[in-house]
Each structure stands twice: as C-alpha cells, then as structure tokens.
Design a protein around this motif. Structure first.
Motif, mmCIF file in Angstrom:
data_model
loop_
_atom_site.group_PDB
_atom_site.id
_atom_site.type_symbol
_atom_site.label_atom_id
_atom_site.label_comp_id
_atom_site.label_asym_id
_atom_site.label_seq_id
_atom_site.Cartn_x
_atom_site.Cartn_y
_atom_site.Cartn_z
ATOM 1 N N GLN A 14 37.889 -2.359 8.135
ATOM 2 C CA GLN A 14 36.702 -1.703 8.859
ATOM 3 C C GLN A 14 36.778 -1.958 10.317
ATOM 4 N N GLU A 15 37.849 -2.457 10.983
ATOM 5 C CA GLU A 15 37.762 -2.723 12.255
ATOM 6 C C GLU A 15 38.511 -1.747 12.967
ATOM 7 N N MET A 16 38.515 -1.627 14.119
ATOM 8 C CA MET A 16 39.199 -0.627 15.049
ATOM 9 C C MET A 16 40.600 -1.190 15.199
ATOM 10 N N ALA A 17 41.648 -0.324 15.265
ATOM 11 C CA ALA A 17 43.021 -0.843 15.320
ATOM 12 C C ALA A 17 43.978 0.630 16.088
ATOM 13 N N SER A 18 45.086 0.101 16.645
ATOM 14 C CA SER A 18 46.083 1.195 17.181
ATOM 15 C C SER A 18 47.279 0.745 16.943
ATOM 16 N N PHE A 19 48.205 1.785 16.757
ATOM 17 C CA PHE A 19 49.541 1.517 16.895
ATOM 18 C C PHE A 19 50.037 1.915 18.403
ATOM 19 N N TYR A 20 51.094 1.165 18.798
ATOM 20 C CA TYR A 20 51.612 1.500 19.794
ATOM 21 C C TYR A 20 53.230 1.620 20.019
ATOM 22 N N VAL A 21 53.617 2.879 20.324
ATOM 23 C CA VAL A 21 55.083 2.930 20.169
ATOM 24 C C VAL A 21 56.124 1.956 21.231
ATOM 25 N N SER A 22 56.788 1.565 20.601
ATOM 26 C CA SER A 22 57.344 0.323 21.439
ATOM 27 C C SER A 22 59.125 0.698 21.547
ATOM 28 N N ASN A 23 59.472 -0.112 22.547
ATOM 29 C CA ASN A 23 61.195 -0.242 22.436
ATOM 30 C C ASN A 23 61.823 -1.327 22.188
ATOM 31 N N GLU A 24 63.111 -1.559 22.268
ATOM 32 C CA GLU A 24 63.828 -2.606 22.040
ATOM 33 C C GLU A 24 63.330 -4.061 22.324
ATOM 34 N N GLU A 25 62.541 -3.917 23.548
ATOM 35 C CA GLU A 25 62.170 -5.084 24.240
ATOM 36 C C GLU A 25 60.693 -5.506 23.783
ATOM 37 N N TRP A 26 60.108 -4.869 22.725
ATOM 38 C CA TRP A 26 58.739 -4.766 22.398
ATOM 39 C C TRP A 26 57.657 -4.697 23.380
ATOM 40 N N GLU A 27 58.088 -3.561 24.297
ATOM 41 C CA GLU A 27 57.022 -3.170 25.309
ATOM 42 C C GLU A 27 56.255 -2.150 24.766
ATOM 43 N N GLN A 28 54.825 -2.290 25.082
ATOM 44 C CA GLN A 28 53.710 -1.418 24.731
ATOM 45 C C GLN A 28 53.813 -0.267 25.421
ATOM 46 N N THR A 40 47.842 -9.211 16.282
ATOM 47 C CA THR A 40 48.972 -8.267 16.416
ATOM 48 C C THR A 40 50.114 -8.429 15.733
ATOM 49 N N PHE A 41 50.888 -7.499 15.395
ATOM 50 C CA PHE A 41 51.847 -7.362 14.360
ATOM 51 C C PHE A 41 53.008 -6.400 15.117
ATOM 52 N N LEU A 42 54.001 -6.972 14.699
ATOM 53 C CA LEU A 42 55.323 -6.467 15.093
ATOM 54 C C LEU A 42 55.739 -5.494 14.207
ATOM 55 N N ARG A 49 60.789 0.797 16.414
ATOM 56 C CA ARG A 49 59.587 -0.354 16.543
ATOM 57 C C ARG A 49 58.311 0.206 16.797
ATOM 58 N N LEU A 50 57.285 -0.511 16.289
ATOM 59 C CA LEU A 50 55.717 -0.011 16.813
ATOM 60 C C LEU A 50 55.165 -1.549 16.793
ATOM 61 N N ILE A 51 54.096 -1.235 17.821
ATOM 62 C CA ILE A 51 53.284 -2.618 17.974
ATOM 63 C C ILE A 51 51.901 -2.248 17.244
ATOM 64 N N TYR A 52 51.328 -2.941 16.573
ATOM 65 C CA TYR A 52 50.003 -2.710 15.488
ATOM 66 C C TYR A 52 48.984 -3.819 16.039
ATOM 67 N N VAL A 53 47.726 -3.444 16.682
ATOM 68 C CA VAL A 53 46.775 -4.082 16.925
ATOM 69 C C VAL A 53 45.614 -4.094 16.055
ATOM 70 N N TYR A 54 45.108 -5.014 15.291
ATOM 71 C CA TYR A 54 43.721 -4.752 14.513
ATOM 72 C C TYR A 54 42.978 -5.694 14.932
ATOM 73 N N ASP A 55 41.532 -5.244 14.997
ATOM 74 C CA ASP A 55 40.358 -5.804 15.370
ATOM 75 C C ASP A 55 40.497 -6.149 16.883
ATOM 76 N N PHE A 56 40.301 -5.265 17.734
ATOM 77 C CA PHE A 56 40.060 -5.424 19.042
ATOM 78 C C PHE A 56 39.285 -6.815 19.562
ATOM 79 N N LEU A 57 38.411 -7.319 18.939
ATOM 80 C CA LEU A 57 37.729 -8.530 19.354
ATOM 81 C C LEU A 57 38.629 -9.740 19.150
ATOM 82 N N SER A 58 39.277 -9.730 17.962
ATOM 83 C CA SER A 58 40.301 -10.893 17.825
ATOM 84 C C SER A 58 41.840 -10.689 18.108
#
Length: 170
Positions: free
Chosen positions: A43-57, A103-105, A91-100
């Motif tokens: 139920q929390e907000m989340a986003s994916f971020y496209v990433s490169n080989e260096e895990w840059e957001q 962060t997932f690779l 690669r993608l970066i996934y962030v779940y629950d912007f208060l907490s």
C-alpha cells in the motif's frame, strides 16, 4: 517470453528473491510480485528507476503520477517490463515506501520460454529474511573536499538579506 529477475535488498546481509514474470506484463505487475515476495502490504508509494551497469539512477517510472501538467512521469501500469529491460538493459532500481526507502537492485538474469504448467509471476527462490526496518542509507557529499563549504557558500545568520529570495514569497 519469461523474464527471470533477481531482486536484491540493498543491505549488508544477503537478502534476495528470484522472480519469473512474463515480459509483456507491466511494471505494476512486477511491483506487486516484489512486494508479495518480500512480505510487504503493497500500500506504500513506490518507483522503478532505469539503471545502468554502475547502478546509477535514471528515469523514474512511478506507481502513480503525482505531478500535474507538463512534467508528468511514466507510470507502472502503462509501462511493460520489456519496454524498459532487455538483454542490453538489464538493471532497474526499485524503491518502496518513500518514508523508509526500502531500496532494491533488480537485475534481469535470464530470458526463457514459458512452461505450460506454471503460473506467472512465480517466486522461484527466496534467500534471507527482510529486516524489521529499512537499512540505513549513507549519503555522501558531492564535495570532494569533504562536507565543509567554501567561503563563497557560507551563510551569515545575522544577514539574511543576501539569501536571494523575496521575503514575501507566499
């Protein structure tokens, strides 16, 4: 096609899940699979971020577009997984629950043919227990000299007239 992802919690301990999902599913489907695999309510907000080989957001793909007007974001339910990941962009970066800030690779590990007797998404493997609280993040300054500001950026608390904003801004 079936995409096999390894989703790694960004923490000191080894905590990851391997998930199979259909390539044409949306990022919202992947978001739901990840939250279920890690035991979140979803139920929390989340986003994916496209990433490169260096895990840059890179570009953000949000669960909901909270922006109004011209600067709208791509949203998960309108973005297919194979639109943002493939053999060249794994690669993608996934962030779940912007208060907490959980962060997932997320990395595409394999592309396979679907199996007739399987339902997707499918949790293939789970390793490690998720901690009670999100891992602490260490934020590093972009200033190579350390956290000290140079003299040009020092603020004199007695002289607010130099702050370059209108005091009646609202």
């Amino acid at each position: 096609m079936i995409y096999r992802f390894r989703i790694i919690l960004d923490t000191q301990e080894d905590v990851f899940r391997d998930i199979e999902i259909e390539a044409e599913n949306t990022l919202e489907d992947l978001h739901n699979a990840i939250t279920q695999a890690f035991g979140f309510g979803g139920q929390e907000m989340a986003s994916f971020y496209v990433s490169n080989e260096e895990w840059e957001q890179g570009e953000e793909i949000a669960l909901f577009d909270m922006n109004e007007g011209e600067n709208s974001l791509r949203v998960m339910n309108e973005t297919s997984i194979d639109d943002v990941t493939n053999k060249a962009n794994t690669r993608l970066i996934y962030v779940y629950d912007f208060l907490s800030l959980w962060t997932f690779l997320v990395e595409l590990a394999d592309i396979a043919e679907p199996e007739e007797d399987k339902t997707y998404p499918n949790l293939m493997f789970a390793h490690g227990d998720i901690p009670d609280d999100a891992p602490e993040k260490e934020f590093v300054s972009d200033n190579p000299e350390g956290d000290e500001m140079d003299e040009d950026h020092e603020i004199d608390p007695e002289n607010y007239e130099d702050l370059d904003f209108n005091e009646n801004w609202n």
